[in-house]
Design an enzyme around this catalytic site. Structure first.
Site, PDB file in Angstrom:
ATOM      1  CE  LYS A  64      18.950  -4.604 -27.925  1.00 55.43           C
ATOM      2  NZ  LYS A  64      20.130  -5.213 -27.290  1.00 55.43           N
ATOM      3  NE  ARG A 165      25.465  -8.810 -23.676  1.00 54.28           N
ATOM      4  CZ  ARG A 165      25.032  -7.801 -24.418  1.00 54.28           C
ATOM      5  NH1 ARG A 165      24.982  -6.578 -23.894  1.00 54.28           N
ATOM      6  NH2 ARG A 165      24.655  -7.996 -25.668  1.00 54.28           N
ATOM      7  CG  HIS A 197      26.824  -8.101 -29.156  1.00 52.45           C
ATOM      8  ND1 HIS A 197      26.378  -7.494 -30.302  1.00 52.45           N
ATOM      9  CD2 HIS A 197      26.560  -7.233 -28.148  1.00 52.45           C
ATOM     10  CE1 HIS A 197      25.856  -6.309 -30.009  1.00 52.45           C
ATOM     11  NE2 HIS A 197      25.969  -6.128 -28.697  1.00 52.45           N
ATOM     12  NE  ARG A 253      23.660  -9.349 -33.928  1.00 50.19           N
ATOM     13  CZ  ARG A 253      24.915  -9.735 -33.739  1.00 50.19           C
ATOM     14  NH1 ARG A 253      25.495 -10.577 -34.586  1.00 50.19           N
ATOM     15  NH2 ARG A 253      25.610  -9.287 -32.715  1.00 50.19           N
ATOM     16  CE1 TYR A 299       8.869  18.111  -4.657  1.00 50.58           C
ATOM     17  CE2 TYR A 299       9.458  16.919  -6.656  1.00 50.58           C
ATOM     18  CZ  TYR A 299       8.526  17.243  -5.683  1.00 50.58           C
ATOM     19  OH  TYR A 299       7.260  16.707  -5.738  1.00 50.58           O
ATOM     20  CB  CYS A 359       9.033  16.682 -10.825  1.00 49.70           C
ATOM     21  SG  CYS A 359       9.718  18.210 -10.139  1.00 49.70           S
ATOM     22  CG  ASP A 361       3.700  13.179 -12.839  1.00 52.65           C
ATOM     23  OD1 ASP A 361       3.595  12.107 -13.451  1.00 52.65           O
ATOM     24  OD2 ASP A 361       3.560  13.285 -11.607  1.00 52.65           O
TER      25      ASP A 361
END
Length: 451
Positions: A64, A165, A197, A253, A299, A359, A361
């Site tokens: 997944k 869940r 699970h 799994r 920053y 940051c 990028d």
């Protein structure tokens, strides 16, 4: 035609210059200043190691979330090369992508388990994908899909044994079993599995692990009395596959461990279990420059250079999935995420920490006053090894600790604009390599290299 010959549009006089040829499209995988190298041989070997931990069970490789960021189809094929016989996906679209890529039932069974009402269940049934049932309404929708498809749907009943869940509550199980039994008698469904699970598998020895297995056992007995006899029982995730044999049943799994990371880092590095990380994240320095002591970095100047030094800018940031919480400095002086500069530690390489805020990028390294690095040099954010605590290459687990999260998140959140380069394709058979070459779902920033 020779290199100097060309065709000209109709009506263009011979020898006259024709319109300029359009520039060749850029290859983002070549232009991007970073790459995630994924070793399919490592994935194969990890699955073999996991199968050795659970010798009485089949292995479902959970792929997944784009195989935890490693590339869905290529990584799935690597897992199958290691002996996995099942592939697991959360979303139906992931399961259908595997089938569309040519991974048929001759290569693997596929299970998908998370969907709301109105999901494309008919498409799943027609693609021979196993579908999990976690609620009563899902039975009705799967039966309708099977009737529309004109074939039997393969189903697994998900029971909530304590995670709280997705899954059928034990009190609601008799009603669901009654509906499944009727659908089975009609030929609309085949009950293939009953599963659950774990909530605390990453805490080996936690009493809830055995308690949940006991609830699953009772659910199986209840199903059998209702005439719904599952072929497979499955409960173990990566952590339980490695540490809890009681939970192995007929199928395990593993997810995280398939990619060579350990879900129980408190027990030691991945190598303890014969695992090695499959992904290496590399980038090329974009800028290297001298700055004076007392110079603020990034920053809010959460890091200030303690002396005259050299800064290196790495062109990766939170827009690529690098966690901002891996920033360095700040009011608490937190260590940033680790980055290997140069060769491996011990061979002249150095592990440095992110200086200042990550940051969107880019991030910055303080390379030190005597740095010899230049723009274009390669640095490694994480890769294969046992991590900085063992004087090795930084790992996803090291980044997880720096960011206050888990290693699952580090690879899974890696942005789509970072090219995935798959190596180790020699471990695939000819058919698998052919599937990979024509995979229609592959992104333009994803390349496969034979190694």
């Amino acid at each position: 035609m020779s290199d100097t010959q060309r065709t000209t549009p109709a009506g263009t006089p011979a020898g006259a210059p024709g319109p300029a040829a359009p520039p060749a499209p850029a290859d983002p995988a070549l232009d991007y200043p970073a790459r995630a190298v994924v070793d399919l041989a490592a994935i194969r070997d990890n699955v073999r190691a996991l199968a050795g931990c659970a010798p009485s069970a089949q292995v479902m490789a959970v792929v997944k979330a784009d195989a935890y960021g490693h590339g869905l189809v290529a990584s799935a094929l690597g897992a199958l090369a290691g002996g996995a016989t099942w592939l697991g996906t959360a979303q139906p679209s992931e399961a259908l992508a595997l089938r569309a890529a040519g991974i048929g039932v001759d290569r693997a069974r596929v299970l998908t388990w998370l969907y709301p009402p109105g999901a494309p269940l008919r498409a799943l049934v027609e693609a021979d994908v196993d579908v999990s049932l976690a609620t009563r309404w899902a039975v009705d929708e799967v039966v309708s899909a099977a009737r529309a498809a004109g074939r039997t749907a393969r189903v697994h009943l998900a029971v909530d044994t304590g995670l709280g869940r997705n899954g059928i509550m034990p009190a609601d199980l008799p009603d669901v079993l009654d509906a499944v039994a009727r659908a089975q008698a009609e030929g609309a469904v085949q009950a293939v599995g009953l599963w659950s699970h774990l909530a605390f598998a990453d805490e080996p020895g936690h009493p809830s692990v055995v308690a949940q297995a006991d609830v699953l056992d009772e659910a199986v007995r209840l199903a059998e009395r209702a005439g719904v006899v599952p072929e497979l029982r499955h409960l173990a995730n990566s952590a339980a596959t490695l540490t809890a044999p009681r939970t192995h049943y007929d199928l395990v799994r593993p997810g995280l461990a398939v990619w060579g990371m350990t879900p129980v880092p408190q027990l030691g590095p991945p190598s303890r279990y014969g695992l090695r990380p499959a992904m290496t994240l590399e980038a090329r320095l974009a800028t290297v420059k001298r700055v004076p002591g007392g110079h603020g970095v990034s920053y809010s100047h959460h890091y200030t250079t303690p002396q005259d030094t050299t800064l290196g800018v790495v062109p990766l940031g939170y827009g690529d999935g690098i966690p901002r919480h891996g920033s360095g400095g700040g009011p608490a002086g937190a260590p940033g995420g680790p980055v290997l500069v140069g060769a491996r530690p011990g061979d002249g390489g150095r592990v440095l920490r992110v200086a200042g805020r990550v940051c969107m990028d880019q991030l910055v390294l303080d390379l030190g006053p005597d740095a010899a690095e230049r723009a274009g040099d390669v640095v490694t954010l994480f890769g294969a090894g046992d991590g900085v605590e063992h004087d090795g290459v930084p790992t996803a687990e090291d980044w997880a600790r720096a960011a206050g999260t888990i290693s699952y998140e580090i690879t899974t959140r890696l942005g789509a604009r970072v090219p995935r380069e798959h190596v180790g394709t020699h471990v695939l058979d000819d058919g698998a390599r052919a599937l990979l070459a024509r995979d229609p779902s592959r992104q333009s920033t994803e390349r496969t290299v034979r190694a």
